[in-house]
Write a protein that holds these residues in place. Structure first.
Motif, mmCIF file in Angstrom:
data_model
loop_
_atom_site.group_PDB
_atom_site.id
_atom_site.type_symbol
_atom_site.label_atom_id
_atom_site.label_comp_id
_atom_site.label_asym_id
_atom_site.label_seq_id
_atom_site.Cartn_x
_atom_site.Cartn_y
_atom_site.Cartn_z
ATOM 1 N N ASP A 45 1.261 -10.093 9.797
ATOM 2 C CA ASP A 45 -0.022 -9.488 9.462
ATOM 3 C C ASP A 45 -0.681 -10.189 8.274
ATOM 4 O O ASP A 45 -1.901 -10.356 8.244
ATOM 5 N N THR A 46 0.121 -10.623 7.319
ATOM 6 C CA THR A 46 -0.404 -11.343 6.159
ATOM 7 C C THR A 46 -0.986 -12.685 6.583
ATOM 8 O O THR A 46 -2.086 -13.060 6.159
ATOM 9 N N TYR A 51 -5.681 -16.209 7.970
ATOM 10 C CA TYR A 51 -6.365 -16.985 9.011
ATOM 11 C C TYR A 51 -7.691 -16.318 9.372
ATOM 12 O O TYR A 51 -8.737 -16.976 9.474
ATOM 13 N N SER A 52 -7.673 -15.002 9.527
ATOM 14 C CA SER A 52 -8.852 -14.258 9.932
ATOM 15 C C SER A 52 -9.959 -14.325 8.884
ATOM 16 O O SER A 52 -11.151 -14.427 9.226
ATOM 17 N N ALA A 53 -9.583 -14.269 7.616
ATOM 18 C CA ALA A 53 -10.592 -14.373 6.552
ATOM 19 C C ALA A 53 -11.275 -15.735 6.607
ATOM 20 O O ALA A 53 -12.500 -15.839 6.472
ATOM 21 N N GLU A 54 -10.495 -16.772 6.827
ATOM 22 C CA GLU A 54 -11.081 -18.113 6.956
ATOM 23 C C GLU A 54 -11.987 -18.191 8.185
ATOM 24 O O GLU A 54 -13.082 -18.768 8.139
ATOM 25 N N TRP A 55 -11.549 -17.585 9.289
ATOM 26 C CA TRP A 55 -12.354 -17.538 10.505
ATOM 27 C C TRP A 55 -13.683 -16.828 10.243
ATOM 28 O O TRP A 55 -14.738 -17.275 10.695
ATOM 29 N N ALA A 56 -13.626 -15.714 9.503
ATOM 30 C CA ALA A 56 -14.849 -14.959 9.206
ATOM 31 C C ALA A 56 -15.819 -15.797 8.380
ATOM 32 O O ALA A 56 -17.026 -15.819 8.657
ATOM 33 N N ALA A 68 -15.611 -7.385 12.454
ATOM 34 C CA ALA A 68 -14.184 -7.052 12.327
ATOM 35 C C ALA A 68 -13.396 -8.347 12.219
ATOM 36 O O ALA A 68 -13.845 -9.406 12.687
ATOM 37 N N LEU A 69 -12.238 -8.241 11.598
ATOM 38 C CA LEU A 69 -11.337 -9.390 11.522
ATOM 39 C C LEU A 69 -10.501 -9.466 12.795
ATOM 40 O O LEU A 69 -10.510 -8.549 13.619
ATOM 41 N N LEU A 70 -9.796 -10.557 12.941
ATOM 42 C CA LEU A 70 -8.909 -10.737 14.091
ATOM 43 C C LEU A 70 -7.755 -9.746 14.001
ATOM 44 O O LEU A 70 -7.364 -9.326 12.906
ATOM 45 N N LYS A 71 -7.197 -9.372 15.143
ATOM 46 C CA LYS A 71 -6.111 -8.392 15.189
ATOM 47 C C LYS A 71 -4.759 -9.096 15.169
ATOM 48 O O LYS A 71 -4.528 -10.024 15.959
#
Length: 115
Positions: A45-46, A51-56, A68-71
């Protein structure tokens, strides 16, 4: 900050990401997803959050404000996270190459995840 400075930071970021992914590849599936009782439940999850924050942010740079962020559940193991993150790296590097000298200084408007 110059484009060269940004390039050095990006190179370091992906070098560090690769070291982290190499380290967590040694975990068992149970260790990878175990609830650690922290702000992000598990190692998986961390990593997905990072990764999701960078994607956003990359999405925002491209003019799209995610809601929303990635799951984490969509990334069952390290190879899945690595594959997505490697694709994102190509996109980030391409964006920076296309931005040119003036592009890194431009103001980018976006909405928070909450709208």
């Amino acid at each position: 900050m110059t484009p060269r400075d940004v390039q050095a930071l990006v190179d370091y970021h992906y070098w560090a990401r690769d070291r982290v992914l190499e380290a967590v590849e040694k975990l068992t599936p149970e260790q990878f997803t175990r609830d650690l009782g922290s702000s992000f439940k598990s190692v998986r999850d961390t990593l997905v959050h990072t990764y999701s924050a960078e994607w956003a942010w990359h999405s925002r740079w491209r003019g799209v404000s995610p809601t929303a962020l990635l799951k984490a559940e969509d990334f069952p193991d390290v190879p899945a996270i690595r594959a997505g993150w490697m694709d994102l790296e190509k996109n980030v590097r391409g964006f920076l190459a296309d931005a040119g000298d003036g592009g890194i200084a431009r103001v980018i408007e976006y909405k928070l995840l909450s709208g």
